[in-house]
Design a protein around this motif. Sequence first.
Motif, PDB file in Angstrom:
ATOM      1  N   TYR A   1       0.812  -1.219   0.000  1.00  0.00           N
ATOM      2  CA  TYR A   1       0.000   0.000   0.000  1.00  0.00           C
ATOM      3  C   TYR A   1       0.843   1.266   0.000  1.00  0.00           C
ATOM      4  N   SER A   2       1.902   1.303   0.770  1.00  0.00           N
ATOM      5  CA  SER A   2       2.726   2.510   0.837  1.00  0.00           C
ATOM      6  C   SER A   2       3.499   2.744  -0.454  1.00  0.00           C
ATOM      7  N   SER A   3       3.595   1.717  -1.302  1.00  0.00           N
ATOM      8  CA  SER A   3       4.275   1.846  -2.593  1.00  0.00           C
ATOM      9  C   SER A   3       3.291   2.082  -3.733  1.00  0.00           C
ATOM     10  N   TRP A   4       2.063   2.466  -3.397  1.00  0.00           N
ATOM     11  CA  TRP A   4       1.035   2.808  -4.377  1.00  0.00           C
ATOM     12  C   TRP A   4       0.549   1.593  -5.166  1.00  0.00           C
ATOM     13  N   SER A   5       0.690   0.397  -4.632  1.00  0.00           N
ATOM     14  CA  SER A   5       0.261  -0.785  -5.390  1.00  0.00           C
ATOM     15  C   SER A   5      -0.309  -1.881  -4.500  1.00  0.00           C
ATOM     16  N   GLY A   6      -1.063  -1.495  -3.468  1.00  0.00           N
ATOM     17  CA  GLY A   6      -1.725  -2.474  -2.616  1.00  0.00           C
ATOM     18  C   GLY A   6      -3.148  -2.719  -3.092  1.00  0.00           C
ATOM     19  N   THR A   7      -3.629  -3.941  -2.971  1.00  0.00           N
ATOM     20  CA  THR A   7      -4.979  -4.282  -3.422  1.00  0.00           C
ATOM     21  C   THR A   7      -6.018  -3.698  -2.466  1.00  0.00           C
ATOM     22  N   ILE A   8      -6.827  -2.787  -2.977  1.00  0.00           N
ATOM     23  CA  ILE A   8      -7.868  -2.156  -2.171  1.00  0.00           C
ATOM     24  C   ILE A   8      -9.186  -2.904  -2.319  1.00  0.00           C
ATOM     25  N   HIS A   9      -9.554  -3.232  -3.557  1.00  0.00           N
ATOM     26  CA  HIS A   9     -10.749  -4.053  -3.713  1.00  0.00           C
ATOM     27  C   HIS A   9     -10.550  -5.108  -4.788  1.00  0.00           C
ATOM     28  N   THR A  10     -11.278  -6.194  -4.630  1.00  0.00           N
ATOM     29  CA  THR A  10     -11.428  -7.213  -5.668  1.00  0.00           C
ATOM     30  C   THR A  10     -12.878  -7.127  -6.135  1.00  0.00           C
ATOM     31  N   SER A  11     -13.069  -7.026  -7.440  1.00  0.00           N
ATOM     32  CA  SER A  11     -14.422  -6.921  -7.983  1.00  0.00           C
ATOM     33  C   SER A  11     -14.617  -7.936  -9.095  1.00  0.00           C
ATOM     34  N   CYS A  12     -15.862  -8.356  -9.281  1.00  0.00           N
ATOM     35  CA  CYS A  12     -16.193  -9.307 -10.338  1.00  0.00           C
ATOM     36  C   CYS A  12     -17.534  -8.888 -10.942  1.00  0.00           C
ATOM     37  N   TYR A  13     -17.551  -8.766 -12.267  1.00  0.00           N
ATOM     38  CA  TYR A  13     -18.748  -8.306 -12.968  1.00  0.00           C
ATOM     39  C   TYR A  13     -19.315  -9.417 -13.848  1.00  0.00           C
ATOM     40  N   PHE A  14     -20.648  -9.483 -13.887  1.00  0.00           N
ATOM     41  CA  PHE A  14     -21.359 -10.489 -14.669  1.00  0.00           C
ATOM     42  C   PHE A  14     -22.245  -9.773 -15.703  1.00  0.00           C
ATOM     43  N   PRO A  15     -21.765  -9.576 -16.921  1.00  0.00           N
ATOM     44  CA  PRO A  15     -22.501  -8.783 -17.917  1.00  0.00           C
ATOM     45  C   PRO A  15     -23.891  -9.305 -18.232  1.00  0.00           C
ATOM     46  N   ASN A  16     -24.069 -10.608 -18.288  1.00  0.00           N
ATOM     47  CA  ASN A  16     -25.376 -11.160 -18.651  1.00  0.00           C
ATOM     48  C   ASN A  16     -26.389 -11.082 -17.519  1.00  0.00           C
ATOM     49  N   LYS A  17     -25.907 -11.093 -16.293  1.00  0.00           N
ATOM     50  CA  LYS A  17     -26.800 -11.009 -15.141  1.00  0.00           C
ATOM     51  C   LYS A  17     -26.936  -9.585 -14.615  1.00  0.00           C
ATOM     52  N   LEU A  18     -26.039  -8.691 -15.078  1.00  0.00           N
ATOM     53  CA  LEU A  18     -25.973  -7.327 -14.555  1.00  0.00           C
ATOM     54  C   LEU A  18     -25.835  -7.335 -13.030  1.00  0.00           C
ATOM     55  N   LYS A  19     -24.881  -8.146 -12.572  1.00  0.00           N
ATOM     56  CA  LYS A  19     -24.584  -8.227 -11.142  1.00  0.00           C
ATOM     57  C   LYS A  19     -23.086  -8.013 -10.914  1.00  0.00           C
ATOM     58  N   MET A  20     -22.759  -7.735  -9.665  1.00  0.00           N
ATOM     59  CA  MET A  20     -21.373  -7.469  -9.287  1.00  0.00           C
ATOM     60  C   MET A  20     -21.086  -8.081  -7.926  1.00  0.00           C
ATOM     61  N   HIS A  21     -19.865  -8.618  -7.759  1.00  0.00           N
ATOM     62  CA  HIS A  21     -19.353  -9.029  -6.456  1.00  0.00           C
ATOM     63  C   HIS A  21     -18.166  -8.134  -6.134  1.00  0.00           C
ATOM     64  N   ILE A  22     -18.053  -7.700  -4.883  1.00  0.00           N
ATOM     65  CA  ILE A  22     -16.939  -6.839  -4.495  1.00  0.00           C
ATOM     66  C   ILE A  22     -16.571  -7.072  -3.041  1.00  0.00           C
ATOM     67  N   ALA A  23     -15.269  -6.956  -2.750  1.00  0.00           N
ATOM     68  CA  ALA A  23     -14.765  -7.074  -1.381  1.00  0.00           C
ATOM     69  C   ALA A  23     -13.653  -6.061  -1.182  1.00  0.00           C
ATOM     70  N   LEU A  24     -13.618  -5.443  -0.008  1.00  0.00           N
ATOM     71  CA  LEU A  24     -12.532  -4.539   0.370  1.00  0.00           C
ATOM     72  C   LEU A  24     -11.504  -5.323   1.167  1.00  0.00           C
ATOM     73  N   GLY A  25     -10.252  -5.313   0.685  1.00  0.00           N
ATOM     74  CA  GLY A  25      -9.209  -6.060   1.367  1.00  0.00           C
ATOM     75  C   GLY A  25      -9.196  -7.521   0.966  1.00  0.00           C
ATOM     76  N   GLY A  26      -8.273  -8.280   1.596  1.00  0.00           N
ATOM     77  CA  GLY A  26      -8.067  -9.665   1.206  1.00  0.00           C
ATOM     78  C   GLY A  26      -8.741 -10.681   2.095  1.00  0.00           C
ATOM     79  N   ASP A  27      -8.890 -11.896   1.543  1.00  0.00           N
ATOM     80  CA  ASP A  27      -9.483 -13.028   2.260  1.00  0.00           C
ATOM     81  C   ASP A  27     -10.887 -12.705   2.764  1.00  0.00           C
ATOM     82  N   MET A  28     -11.653 -12.053   1.910  1.00  0.00           N
ATOM     83  CA  MET A  28     -12.993 -11.606   2.292  1.00  0.00           C
ATOM     84  C   MET A  28     -14.060 -12.314   1.472  1.00  0.00           C
ATOM     85  N   GLU A  29     -15.250 -12.461   2.060  1.00  0.00           N
ATOM     86  CA  GLU A  29     -16.409 -12.922   1.314  1.00  0.00           C
ATOM     87  C   GLU A  29     -16.994 -11.735   0.556  1.00  0.00           C
TER      88      GLU A  29
END
Length: 345
Positions: free
Chosen positions: A284-312
């Motif tokens: 994070y201090s080097s400007w390259s830490g993972t803030i969110h993981t996101s997943c998009y489903f174009p056919n369902k128009l849905k999204m999954h997102i988590a802030l930080g790691g090892d998250m549901e």
Amino acid sequence: MQQVKSVVTEFRGNHYDFGYAQGEWMKGTLMLKNREREWRIRRPRFDVDIEETKQMFNEFAPKIWDELTGLQDSLEMSMTQVLQNFGGYRVYAKDSGCSIFTADDFLVRNYDYHPATYDGRLTFFQPDDGGYATMAPVSRVTGRMDGMNEKGLTMGYNFMHRKNPGDGFVCSMIGRLILETCRDVEEAVKLLKAIPHRSSFSYVLLDKRGITQIVEVTPREINVREHHYCTNHFEVLTHENRKVLTDSQERMTAMTAQVNDGLTAVQAFKVMNDTTAGIFSDKYSSWSGTIHTSCYFPNKLKMHIALGGDMEPVELDFNSWLEGAPLPLTEIKGQLDTHLKFASE
């Protein structure tokens, strides 16, 4: 370990009112004070030309200029200040990370950057004065770092380098232009070829038909290729790459070894979000830490997102919202292994 959250907001209406509402929201946060402090520490390496910027928005997305005007009126700022902070044109970029994988029916990505630049806001926006409705995490108030529109077009971008910048739009505003003005991959590629670019990025596109394109962009040239993996180096415009690519190549190796179209979206998300899998970053201090993981489903128009790691992940249903349903939640909670705060905190 720090507890973090991203607020989930919605707006249905015209761009000017949307801009005004965002200005009112900012007044209740520390974002403006944090931006002022950032400019004291880091002098802007760009000029603001109001007429040139207005001309560019009028050519490619005139209603976003209305949004900037709404911000100006709400915040009682000069247009120069508004463009410096939120205009998304001629802005200097810091190094960052990011990793993206696409399959036929989903796009999953890790957004890697500095927490102090992260708005901590995810917005549903349905304009009634032109442009497609969008669902996306917010960057610098007016920009989007990934997201999906009502037509199922999905976008994410990865930083390449910041050498030899040009006059043009920055990545987050380009992401916004793609989502708000393009219905499919072909239209997005056409836009990317037409607009001026400030810095060098790869834009990863996926639409409802399962078509994926990775568009390698610099202020000097553009290449379009078909591929499903992207980190922070060009595969075709290799002469534009940075000299040190070790981290990007390591994440690419880890991703190609563990994530493929044989996995379900849930499985792919879990690998990308796993702090021990070699794709998630804690720099994070080097400007390259993972803030969110996101997943998009174009056919369902849905999204999954988590802030930080090892998250549901949290699921957001864009289609239901488009049909008039209220938002199912008002914030997303997570945790980051850093003391660095979000821009709004």
